[in-house]
Scaffold this motif. Structure first.
Motif, PDB file in Angstrom:
ATOM      1  N   UNK A  48       9.178  11.924 -17.021  1.00 14.02           N
ATOM      2  CA  UNK A  48       7.966  11.109 -17.026  1.00 14.02           C
ATOM      3  C   UNK A  48       8.299   9.634 -17.282  1.00 14.02           C
ATOM      4  N   UNK A  49       9.272   9.387 -18.148  1.00 16.02           N
ATOM      5  CA  UNK A  49       9.672   8.015 -18.421  1.00 16.02           C
ATOM      6  C   UNK A  49      10.232   7.350 -17.174  1.00 16.02           C
ATOM      7  N   UNK A  50      11.003   8.106 -16.384  1.00 15.49           N
ATOM      8  CA  UNK A  50      11.545   7.578 -15.134  1.00 15.49           C
ATOM      9  C   UNK A  50      10.426   7.187 -14.180  1.00 15.49           C
ATOM     10  N   UNK A  51       9.409   8.037 -14.074  1.00 14.51           N
ATOM     11  CA  UNK A  51       8.295   7.745 -13.184  1.00 14.51           C
ATOM     12  C   UNK A  51       7.473   6.559 -13.686  1.00 14.51           C
ATOM     13  N   UNK A  52       7.361   6.396 -14.992  1.00 14.98           N
ATOM     14  CA  UNK A  52       6.650   5.243 -15.544  1.00 14.98           C
ATOM     15  C   UNK A  52       7.381   3.954 -15.192  1.00 14.98           C
ATOM     16  N   UNK A  53       8.717   3.981 -15.240  1.00 12.68           N
ATOM     17  CA  UNK A  53       9.490   2.795 -14.865  1.00 12.68           C
ATOM     18  C   UNK A  53       9.256   2.431 -13.403  1.00 12.68           C
ATOM     19  N   UNK A  54       9.239   3.429 -12.521  1.00 18.10           N
ATOM     20  CA  UNK A  54       8.952   3.176 -11.111  1.00 18.10           C
ATOM     21  C   UNK A  54       7.523   2.698 -10.914  1.00 18.10           C
ATOM     22  N   UNK A  66       0.834  -1.201   0.000  1.00 17.35           N
ATOM     23  CA  UNK A  66       0.000   0.000   0.000  1.00 17.35           C
ATOM     24  C   UNK A  66       0.871   1.256   0.000  1.00 17.35           C
ATOM     25  N   UNK A  67       1.987   1.223   0.719  1.00 17.86           N
ATOM     26  CA  UNK A  67       2.900   2.352   0.741  1.00 17.86           C
ATOM     27  C   UNK A  67       3.516   2.631  -0.618  1.00 17.86           C
ATOM     28  N   UNK A  68       3.906   1.580  -1.332  1.00 13.28           N
ATOM     29  CA  UNK A  68       4.447   1.767  -2.682  1.00 13.28           C
ATOM     30  C   UNK A  68       3.422   2.432  -3.584  1.00 13.28           C
ATOM     31  N   UNK A  69       2.176   1.981  -3.483  1.00 11.75           N
ATOM     32  CA  UNK A  69       1.109   2.590  -4.273  1.00 11.75           C
ATOM     33  C   UNK A  69       0.904   4.049  -3.866  1.00 11.75           C
ATOM     34  N   UNK A  70       0.915   4.309  -2.568  1.00 14.74           N
ATOM     35  CA  UNK A  70       0.727   5.673  -2.069  1.00 14.74           C
ATOM     36  C   UNK A  70       1.828   6.601  -2.558  1.00 14.74           C
ATOM     37  N   UNK A  71       3.069   6.128  -2.544  1.00 20.09           N
ATOM     38  CA  UNK A  71       4.184   6.960  -3.000  1.00 20.09           C
ATOM     39  C   UNK A  71       4.032   7.318  -4.479  1.00 20.09           C
ATOM     40  N   UNK A  72       3.640   6.331  -5.294  1.00 18.54           N
ATOM     41  CA  UNK A  72       3.439   6.614  -6.715  1.00 18.54           C
ATOM     42  C   UNK A  72       2.282   7.582  -6.926  1.00 18.54           C
ATOM     43  N   UNK A  94      -3.525   5.496 -13.775  1.00 17.44           N
ATOM     44  CA  UNK A  94      -3.656   5.121 -15.190  1.00 17.44           C
ATOM     45  C   UNK A  94      -4.257   6.260 -16.000  1.00 17.44           C
ATOM     46  N   UNK A  95      -5.256   6.926 -15.432  1.00 19.45           N
ATOM     47  CA  UNK A  95      -5.871   8.053 -16.124  1.00 19.45           C
ATOM     48  C   UNK A  95      -4.865   9.172 -16.347  1.00 19.45           C
ATOM     49  N   UNK A  96      -4.055   9.469 -15.315  1.00 18.74           N
ATOM     50  CA  UNK A  96      -3.055  10.530 -15.443  1.00 18.74           C
ATOM     51  C   UNK A  96      -1.974  10.165 -16.447  1.00 18.74           C
ATOM     52  N   UNK A  97      -1.522   8.924 -16.403  1.00 22.92           N
ATOM     53  CA  UNK A  97      -0.483   8.486 -17.332  1.00 22.92           C
ATOM     54  C   UNK A  97      -0.993   8.501 -18.765  1.00 22.92           C
ATOM     55  N   UNK A  98      -2.263   8.153 -18.960  1.00 26.59           N
ATOM     56  CA  UNK A  98      -2.850   8.195 -20.303  1.00 26.59           C
ATOM     57  C   UNK A  98      -2.854   9.613 -20.843  1.00 26.59           C
TER      58      UNK A  98
END
Length: 363
Positions: free
Chosen positions: A282-288, A97-103, A192-196
């Motif tokens: 943005x590519x870096x954040x997508x990888x994370x 849950x923390x990993x999801x929260x950080x993203x 997903x909506x934001x990344x789209x």
């Protein structure tokens, strides 16, 4: 011990041994370098610590059965195992849950996550999970709630017990599980909506420029792939393209219409480079994000059978077949064993620390 007990014990010992070894290989090189890790990587190392502790409890139970040749186990020790296994299971969910929260904070709220926030989250989630796992002892019901499972490979909550205290604690544990899972589903829908939107804007802004890059397009894609490997908190790689050549490639197609002046090129080039740098970030954040999705997805796949079994036993008040219970336990153990593999694939910093220590050991 009958044939089923021998099979259960042997299988559990093998899987738990391999999983514990995998987790220790990742933990040891990175634990003493925790200060150099990003907040997300720090949570991942703690997740591996939780998995290693859970697997070591299962390994202790199974190896004890094999050594003694029977499945009898001291009830007091079983209560200790039950507390540790419940705590590790809940904390693993809390760390996912923390990993999801950080993203979510980084991508949706566009706010950086500090190490101090990560330490506070680790301490708070560990304290909450310890309190939840310790409720049977607080209510003086540990002997009724933490019992040996049908497979004798696990000391867990007696989900099928119908007394008021056990059912109350069982539903509390289920609520602690279901609420974060639902929250993670909502968070990833928003992400997903934001990344789209990000990719939609990227395609629109570079629709013409992408065609004009021609030969440089492949080189640009390689740069994005390299930048996707950078971790949270690290600077993206520097732009290595030649500004003069890049400018000529972009505007050369329109030379027959109107050759841009030097001032126009100087004005457009910084804007183009700014867009390129933003895309790399943005590519870096997508990888994370892909790393977080992989870890959380693996957790959901591994623990869904056990969660379904627990819900069934709470609702019906009956136990499932021992073979299904064993399969659910092994799914969870396989998840704990495969987590380090997923982390080594996605996390450059953790992987480099492990490789460095292994290289020193070989020398």
């Amino acid at each position: 011990m009958n044939a089923s007990d021998w099979a259960y014990s042997t299988t559990t010992t093998v899987i738990a041994s391999i999983g514990t070894l995998f987790n220790l290989i990742l933990i040891v090189p990175n634990l003493w370098r925790a200060r150099s890790l990003t907040p997300s990587s720090l949570l991942i190392v703690c997740l591996c610590c939780s998995d290693a502790l859970l697997l070591s409890n299962c390994l202790t139970l199974a190896s004890t059965h094999l050594r003694r040749g029977d499945v009898e186990y001291d009830p007091i020790i079983c209560q200790i195992h039950g507390f540790l296994i419940t705590f590790c299971s809940l904390w693993s969910l809390g760390l996912c849950t923390g990993l999801t929260l950080f993203r979510y904070i980084i991508i949706i709220c566009k706010t950086p996550v500090s190490h101090q926030y990560a330490y506070m989250y680790l301490a708070g989630s560990a304290a909450f999970c310890a309190l939840t796992a310790g409720l049977p002892f607080i209510l003086s019901s540990g002997h009724r709630i933490y019992i040996i499972a049908q497979t004798h490979m696990n000391c867990t909550v007696a989900w099928s017990n119908t007394d008021t205290t056990t059912r109350g604690i069982s539903w509390i544990c289920m609520s602690v599980i279901i609420i974060p899972v639902s929250s993670m589903g909502f968070a990833y829908i928003r992400i997903y909506s934001e990344v789209s939107k990000v990719f939609g804007a990227f395609r629109k802004s570079f629709a013409v420029a992408g065609d004009d890059f021609s030969g440089d397009q492949e080189r640009g894609s390689k740069t994005l792939i390299q930048d996707s490997k950078h971790q949270e908190g690290h600077h993206p790689s520097k732009i290595s393209t030649n500004p003069g050549k890049e400018t000529n490639d972009i505007y050369g197609t329109f030379e027959n219409i109107r050759k841009p002046s030097f001032d126009e090129e100087a004005h457009r080039l910084p804007k183009m480079l700014k867009n390129r740098k933003w895309t790399e970030e943005e590519t870096k954040q997508i990888a994370l994000l892909m790393q977080s999705i992989s870890i959380v997805g693996l957790f959901m796949i591994g623990w869904t059978p056990y969660l379904s079994m627990g819900l069934y036993e709470i609702v019906t008040g009956t136990k499932v077949h021992p073979d299904y219970e064993f399969a659910a336990e092994m799914f969870a153990s396989l998840n704990d064993s495969l987590n380090p593999v997923v982390v080594m694939v996605f996390d450059d910093k953790i992987r480099s620390n492990v490789i460095q220590v292994l290289s020193c050991a070989e020398d």
